[in-house]
Design a protein around this motif. Structure first.
Motif, short mmCIF file in Angstrom:
data_model
loop_
_atom_site.label_atom_id
_atom_site.label_comp_id
_atom_site.label_asym_id
_atom_site.label_seq_id
_atom_site.Cartn_x
_atom_site.Cartn_y
_atom_site.Cartn_z
N SER A 87 0.85 -1.20 0.00
CA SER A 87 0.00 0.00 0.00
C SER A 87 0.88 1.24 0.00
O SER A 87 1.82 1.35 0.80
N ILE B 240 0.46 5.59 -0.20
CA ILE B 240 -0.36 6.79 -0.36
C ILE B 240 0.54 8.02 -0.49
O ILE B 240 1.57 8.12 0.16
N TYR C 104 4.07 11.19 2.24
CA TYR C 104 3.85 9.80 1.86
C TYR C 104 3.72 8.91 3.10
O TYR C 104 4.21 9.23 4.18
N ARG D 172 -7.35 8.15 6.45
CA ARG D 172 -7.16 7.06 5.50
C ARG D 172 -6.93 5.71 6.18
O ARG D 172 -6.56 4.74 5.54
#
Length: 474
Positions: free
Chosen positions: A38, A40, A58, A135
């Motif tokens: 993952s 982001i 990040y 998130r």
């Protein structure tokens, strides 16, 4: 993004690919272990003075073979996605090597922290934390950040406080982040942990007579000469502990402003005080100074042990052939490129790899996480019991020998363990066990020529067992 920045992630991939064939594992399983699960990237506005700045940041979760994921947050204007991916990948393997039950993660905020006031940094840190919360990228059982380059216990306290604002009802909220101040549910010994782990790792490597003989060195760490690149948290604690507890002679040091060298030895305590007073290590009494432009020459100083403790890609094809140290101890993440490593190994150097050597930070972070989940200070339950037991044993010794034990010796022998004693003991055991585990692979497998490959093999095998337990792979 420059080629040098990309090469850090490529170096990590190269190291993995070099180790993978030795495991005999299914190609699909190896691919799953290698990739980042993952990633982001976020941009958020923060008001700085009269301006509004948009901050790039990040968070990468490399592997979910175990939960939570774990890894630091760095503040640096060099932050980019591939760097954070490389660091998160290394974290997965570090955790596996030292048997810490986390998957790897890493975070980065693209700022130069020294350009901002404390109040401005607090705004940025809290906003970044809010982005992670929204998130679902932070939490005691989800993803647990920690300090890294450009951050420390202050930033971790801000993260903890922000998390509590959103998750105030969560019983284990303190375990959402590690590296916190002790009075904010931190653990004693966390600040020094990475540097102390580096020391324990170097000391254990130097204790092997056969390995030292091949390098032309006597076994043991005492009396060996050391050069340290970088006097941040890791470099300074590595230097202090190596000098004070190991009897190592520090002969060279570099920082952003330049480098110094003194073959007679540099007292690291006096150097740190000198830098605090003058703002620079340059012109330290008795030492030869090197300018900012030539500070990388510290890599080429004659010494037994070189400790790169700054950033990645410090030893490259450009300077690897000039490195004179017999042992290179990677206190930083990725200080040697994969191409440069071949040059060093061909020259007979012993490289203590980053994914083992600087795992002291995540090891003690694990202890802090456990403390936060258990809601009890280490040593609280048994310190006094043990002290009374040792006192009773000493009383029996006095009665049977007819000799008195002086009060100073009694206090030293009978003292129960404090939290920091237990933390240091646990870290020492972890580093010694991990080193001997990877050294055994290095010596046992005929085609494995270096400790880094052995460390990756050890980590991959441990991670694979978690995936295979799920029945997904053969």
């Amino acid at each position: 993004m420059s080629k040098q920045q990309r090469s850090f992630y490529q170096s990590v991939s190269d190291y993995f690919d070099r180790a993978a064939p030795h495991t005999g594992l299914h190609p699909g399983l190896l691919e799953q272990i290698k990739v980042c699960n993952s990633v982001i990237q976020v941009h958020f506005p923060v008001k700085i003075g009269k301006e509004v700045k948009v901050i790039e940041a990040y968070r990468v979760q490399h592997s979910h073979h175990r939960s939570p994921t774990k890894g630091g947050i760095r503040f640096s204007n060099h932050v980019n996605q591939e760097e954070v991916m490389a660091l998160a990948t290394l974290m997965t393997f570090k955790c596996a090597i030292v048997d810490v039950p986390f998957g790897g993660a890493k975070g980065g905020v693209k700022i130069n922290p020294w350009e901002y006031t404390a109040g401005q940094l607090e705004k940025i840190t809290r906003r970044y934390t809010t982005e992670l919360i929204q998130r679902n990228f932070i939490g005691p059982a989800i993803d647990v950040p920690a300090p890294d380059y450009g951050t420390g216990s202050r930033e971790m306290a801000w993260i903890y406080d922000t998390y509590r604002t959103f998750k105030g009802e969560e019983l284990n909220a303190a375990a959402c982040v590690t590296g916190k101040p002790v009075n904010q549910n931190g653990v004693r010994g966390r600040t020094e942990a990475t540097g102390r782990g580096v020391y324990y790792g170097i000391r254990e490597a130097c204790s092997n007579a056969d390995d030292m003989k091949k390098l032309g060195l006597e076994p043991g760490i005492e009396g060996k000469t050391m050069v340290v690149q970088g006097l941040g948290n890791v470099g300074s604690y590595t230097s202090i502990i190596s000098q004070d507890e190991g009897g190592v002679k520090i002969i060279g040091v570099s920082e952003v402003e330049g480098a110094i060298y003194d073959p007679k030895g540099i007292d690291i305590h006096k150097l740190l005080q000198f830098r605090k007073e003058t703002g620079s290590i340059l012109n330290y009494p008795g030492a030869e100074s090197y300018s900012k432009e030539s500070r990388k020459s510290v890599m080429e100083f004659e010494c037994d042990i070189l400790v790169p403790a700054a950033l990645e890609n410090q030893i490259t094809l450009d300077n690897a052939h000039r490195v004179k140290a017999k042992i290179i101890a990677e206190a930083a993440n990725g200080p040697i490129t994969s191409a440069a490593e071949k040059v060093l190994l061909d020259a007979g150097k012993l490289i203590l790899p980053d994914l083992f050597l600087n795992a002291g930070g995540v090891t003690v972070s694990y202890f802090e996480w456990l403390k936060n989940l258990s809601h009890i200070r280490f040593g609280r339950m048994d310190k006094r019991f043990n002290q009374r037991t040792y006192d009773s044993i000493l009383d029996v010794v006095e009665q049977n020998t007819g000799k008195d034990i002086n009060e100073r010796d009694r206090q030293f022998i009978a003292r129960g363990a404090d939290e920091i004693d237990l933390v240091r003991s646990g870290l020492e055991e972890t580093m010694i066990h991990a080193y001997n585990e990877i050294r055994d692979i290095w010596k046992r497998k005929k085609k494995v020529d270096d400790l880094r490959t052995a460390a990756f093999i050890s980590a991959i095998n441990k991670i694979s067992s978690d995936y295979m337990a799920l029945g997904i792979f053969p």
